[in-house]
Design an enzyme around this catalytic site. Structure first.
Site, mmCIF file in Angstrom:
data_model
loop_
_atom_site.group_PDB
_atom_site.id
_atom_site.type_symbol
_atom_site.label_atom_id
_atom_site.label_comp_id
_atom_site.label_asym_id
_atom_site.label_seq_id
_atom_site.Cartn_x
_atom_site.Cartn_y
_atom_site.Cartn_z
ATOM 1 N N ARG A 119 7.516 16.617 -1.402
ATOM 2 C CA ARG A 119 8.461 17.586 -1.992
ATOM 3 C C ARG A 119 9.629 17.832 -1.045
ATOM 4 O O ARG A 119 10.782 17.897 -1.457
ATOM 5 C CB ARG A 119 7.744 18.887 -2.316
ATOM 6 N N ASP A 145 5.755 11.514 -4.615
ATOM 7 C CA ASP A 145 5.794 12.426 -5.757
ATOM 8 C C ASP A 145 7.139 12.273 -6.452
ATOM 9 O O ASP A 145 7.929 11.385 -6.117
ATOM 10 C CB ASP A 145 5.539 13.869 -5.321
ATOM 11 N N HIS A 164 3.542 12.160 -11.600
ATOM 12 C CA HIS A 164 4.194 12.468 -10.321
ATOM 13 C C HIS A 164 4.881 11.236 -9.714
ATOM 14 O O HIS A 164 4.933 11.091 -8.494
ATOM 15 C CB HIS A 164 3.178 13.041 -9.326
ATOM 16 N N ASP A 215 -3.520 13.331 -11.123
ATOM 17 C CA ASP A 215 -3.451 14.687 -11.672
ATOM 18 C C ASP A 215 -2.211 14.876 -12.536
ATOM 19 O O ASP A 215 -1.190 14.221 -12.344
ATOM 20 C CB ASP A 215 -3.435 15.708 -10.536
ATOM 21 N N GLU A 216 -2.325 15.789 -13.482
ATOM 22 C CA GLU A 216 -1.196 16.348 -14.234
ATOM 23 C C GLU A 216 -0.315 15.290 -14.886
ATOM 24 O O GLU A 216 0.892 15.479 -15.039
ATOM 25 C CB GLU A 216 -0.348 17.249 -13.327
ATOM 26 N N TRP A 221 -10.006 20.133 -7.595
ATOM 27 C CA TRP A 221 -8.983 21.156 -7.320
ATOM 28 C C TRP A 221 -8.929 22.226 -8.400
ATOM 29 O O TRP A 221 -8.527 23.351 -8.126
ATOM 30 C CB TRP A 221 -7.613 20.490 -7.148
ATOM 31 N N ASP A 254 -0.422 26.972 -0.643
ATOM 32 C CA ASP A 254 0.944 27.203 -1.124
ATOM 33 C C ASP A 254 1.028 28.481 -1.951
ATOM 34 O O ASP A 254 2.127 28.985 -2.211
ATOM 35 C CB ASP A 254 1.441 26.022 -1.958
ATOM 36 N N TRP A 294 0.849 22.455 -0.795
ATOM 37 C CA TRP A 294 1.952 21.862 -1.552
ATOM 38 C C TRP A 294 3.237 22.553 -1.104
ATOM 39 O O TRP A 294 3.249 23.764 -0.866
ATOM 40 C CB TRP A 294 1.718 22.033 -3.049
ATOM 41 N N THR A 295 4.336 21.798 -1.036
ATOM 42 C CA THR A 295 5.506 22.338 -0.332
ATOM 43 C C THR A 295 6.729 22.554 -1.221
ATOM 44 O O THR A 295 7.849 22.640 -0.701
ATOM 45 C CB THR A 295 5.895 21.421 0.846
#
Length: 649
Positions: free
Chosen positions: A188, A217, A291, A368-369, A435, A462, A506-507
């Site tokens: 990120r 990402d 991602h 993920d996602e 997670w 985060d 996570w940033t």
């Protein structure tokens, strides 16, 4: 006369020496007393610690005795550096000495109780002895020894007028879990090689041994891949934005894409060696099929969507609609195309090089996602489903994951993914990082998958750790008390398949390394104790006391941390007659809260909070501060009444 002068001189000298002796003994006694009264504050809490009478004092010349072996080189260097920098004392290392100050001993016959990372630490008035089966155990014993000395041992410069004493103790210690991880998202926002090294230095203080590097990402690709230059020429760069990530305006074509960076393969080799020297493994993560916008912006032919030729690396603008929950609805297609053979050729090229660079046994492939809305409408995906007999889109992703796992296995590595890989069916050999709570990890472990527990509700660093008025707003909160409740081996799980626990950073909202430190500490203390210490040794009150001792250490080490434990928790309600009522709850005991509604700054002579506050009719600002006794300890928090009104809706 000469005789008389000599007698008087002798008497004076004897009296003076006696007086000095009294002072020295008094000073020594005071120092001994101070050490005895200072609570032992080792984090994570050891398996067994017995405090004995007496103290150990560092002499002016410190002799470290250790076998002539490169295996103990890092432990010796680490210990020597801490001692010389802060104390100014001279440190030498020998393989044999009649009177060594500190002995580091590798067992010739294995102590089965200690395993690979355990140690025994014996501090006596004249000597310190650390024994272990393996060099890692010596290294962790050194960390505990350092935590026994005054906090000033953490200083980066010489500290005068400190009694360098440690309490006499017998410690026997070993970890609960072999995988003790922190995830650092460098995708990120790019963090330099030196900052990653600092992250490693900070984490080993608390006996973490696994650095999970999130390397790819939507916002950036961070690792050089030979033969695929666009990944770093295009994929590593975005437009610099300041403000709230996710709400940034879309970049215009003329805004420079100069924000970012990547690690060369030589950088990666250097980081891997740096980590290994400190008994840390690095787990690389290449997050696919979702991602993946940085990949697609570099090589649009890997997308299912023709419009991908116009895609750019994300700079923090909105690209997903989460209003319907997970999986999200993609506004741009950030997924690799599971029906495109070029994708698997690409991943084979990437993983060939990643596998060579990272010696750790696992490669994390995300999973993920991944949004499905573009796949659902795609003719290539429909043809794949028909050809492979796939009935649902989750089965399409499972098809993708199984193919990716075979590529990972072909490189001599083990495959790991986020718990979404369980949906649609998963290979029996896949490892799962859980997670979305603990339930998927429990399910996976009971199905005999290796599992690392990293649930959002206990281990997402985060998340906000204090009220949103005090730090960048994120969609969820995780206070220290909650993080400390993390139990990576919960009831009902097949414990032999829980190989570890981990916290994730996570940033998106973290733009600087100072903020990285602020978000990690002290919650990483809680995670460290949850994955190292026996559950019966965990005690919140005792942990808080030790944490506050370590705040002094972090100050001296110049590591930023959050003081959120001193901030009250704001709970907003409405009374039966619709009046706004504010409850203020300390997270730890022993604090008093003072407040004002008149826009002035409260101190301990202001009204003290004792019961829920009713907001005066025309008040526009609530200010609160916490004290311990007569000393202010918390931050002054200024809370607009308008914000409180919104929370009460």
């Amino acid at each position: 006369m000469k005789k008389l002068f000599l007698i008087i001189s002798c008497c004076f000298f004897t009296a003076n020496t006696f007086a000095q002796s009294i002072v020295t003994e008094t000073e020594t006694g005071d120092a001994e007393s101070a050490v005895a009264q200072t609570p032992i504050a080792i984090i994570p809490e050891p398996v067994s610690l017995v405090k004995k009478t007496g103290t150990f004092t560092l002499p002016e010349n410190v002799i470290i005795q250790a076998v002539k072996s490169g295996e103990l080189k890092q432990s010796i260097a680490y210990l020597s550096d801490r001692i010389t920098t802060a104390t100014g004392k001279f440190v030498s290392t020998v393989s044999n000495s009649s009177h060594p100050t500190i002995k580091l001993i590798l067992n010739t016959q294995e102590d089965t109780q200690l395993g690979k990372e355990g140690y025994k630490l014996n501090v006596n008035p004249t000597q310190v002895v650390i024994t272990a089966n393996q060099p890692a155990g010596i290294f962790y014993g050194v960390q505990s020894l350092i935590q026994l000395f005054p906090a000033e041992i953490e200083s980066k410069e010489l500290v005068n007028d400190v009694k360098w004493k440690a309490p006499c103790v017998d410690v026997t210690d070993y970890p609960k879990l072999g995988w003790r991880g922190l995830m650092f998202d460098v995708a990120r926002h790019f963090f330099t090689k030196q900052e990653v090294k600092q992250f490693i230095d900070d984490m080993v203080r608390y006996k973490f041994n696994l650095l999970h590097l999130h390397l790819a990402d939507d916002e950036g690709w961070r690792i050089e891949i030979k033969g695929l230059p666009k990944l770093t020429e295009v994929g590593a760069w975005s437009v610099k934005k300041t403000g709230t990530f996710g709400d940034f305006t879309p970049p215009t074509p003329d805004e420079p894409r100069t924000y970012g960076g990547f690690y060369t393969q030589e950088d990666i080799k250097e980081l891997v060696q740096y980590a290994q020297d400190r008994f840390v493994n690095i787990l690389p993560e290449i997050d696919v099929p979702g991602h993946s916008l940085a990949i697609i912006a570099s090589y649009p032919e890997l997308s299912c969507t023709p419009d991908a030729v116009n895609y750019k690396v994300r700079s923090g603008e909105k690209i997903m609609d989460w209003s319907r929950g997970a999986p999200p609805t993609a506004l741009v297609d950030n997924t690799l195309c599971p029906a495109n053979e070029k994708v698997y050729v690409f991943l084979d090229s990437v993983l060939t090089q990643v596998a060579k660079l990272f010696p750790f046994e696992y490669i994390h492939m995300g999973g993920d996602e991944a949004p499905h809305n573009f796949w659902e409408k795609n003719d290539q995906v429909k043809a794949l489903m028909q050809r492979e007999g796939l009935k649902t889109i989750p089965q399409v992703q499972a098809y993708f994951e199984k193919r990716v796992e075979q590529i990972v296995i072909s490189k001599g590595k083990k495959f790991m993914g986020w718990d979404e890989i369980l949906e649609g069916g998963v290979s029996p050999t896949a490892a799962v990082m859980s997670w979305r709570g603990m339930k998927y990890g429990i399910q996976a472990a009971n199905d005999k998958h290796n599992v690392v527990m990293s649930p959002t509700d206990f281990a997402y660093l985060d998340y906000m750790q204090a009220d949103q008025i005090t730090e960048p707003k994120v969609y969820a909160s995780l206070r220290l008390n909650k993080a400390y409740q993390f139990n990576p081996v919960p009831a009902g799980v097949n414990a032999q398949y829980v190989i570890g626990g981990q916290a994730n950073l996570w940033t998106e909202q973290i733009f600087t390394f100072r903020q990285v430190e602020y978000m990690v500490y002290p919650r990483a203390f809680a995670i460290a104790e949850s994955i190292w210490s026996p559950i019966e040794k965990k005690n919140w009150t005792n942990f808080v006391d030790r944490t506050q001792q370590h705040f002094k250490r972090l100050d001296l080490a110049e590591i930023k941390y959050s003081p959120a434990i001193y901030d009250p928790i704001f709970t907003v309600k409405r009374s039966a007659d619709k009046q706004l009522m504010i409850e203020l709850t300390p997270e730890i005991d022993g604090l008093d809260i003072y407040y004002s509604f008149d826009n002035s700054t409260p101190d301990r002579f202001y009204p003290k909070y004792t019961t829920a506050l009713q907001v005066p009719k025309d008040a526009s600002m609530l200010r609160v501060i916490t004290y311990r006794g007569k000393q202010p300890i918390g931050r002054l928090i200024s809370m607009p009444v308008a914000d409180l009104q919104k929370r009460a809706r």
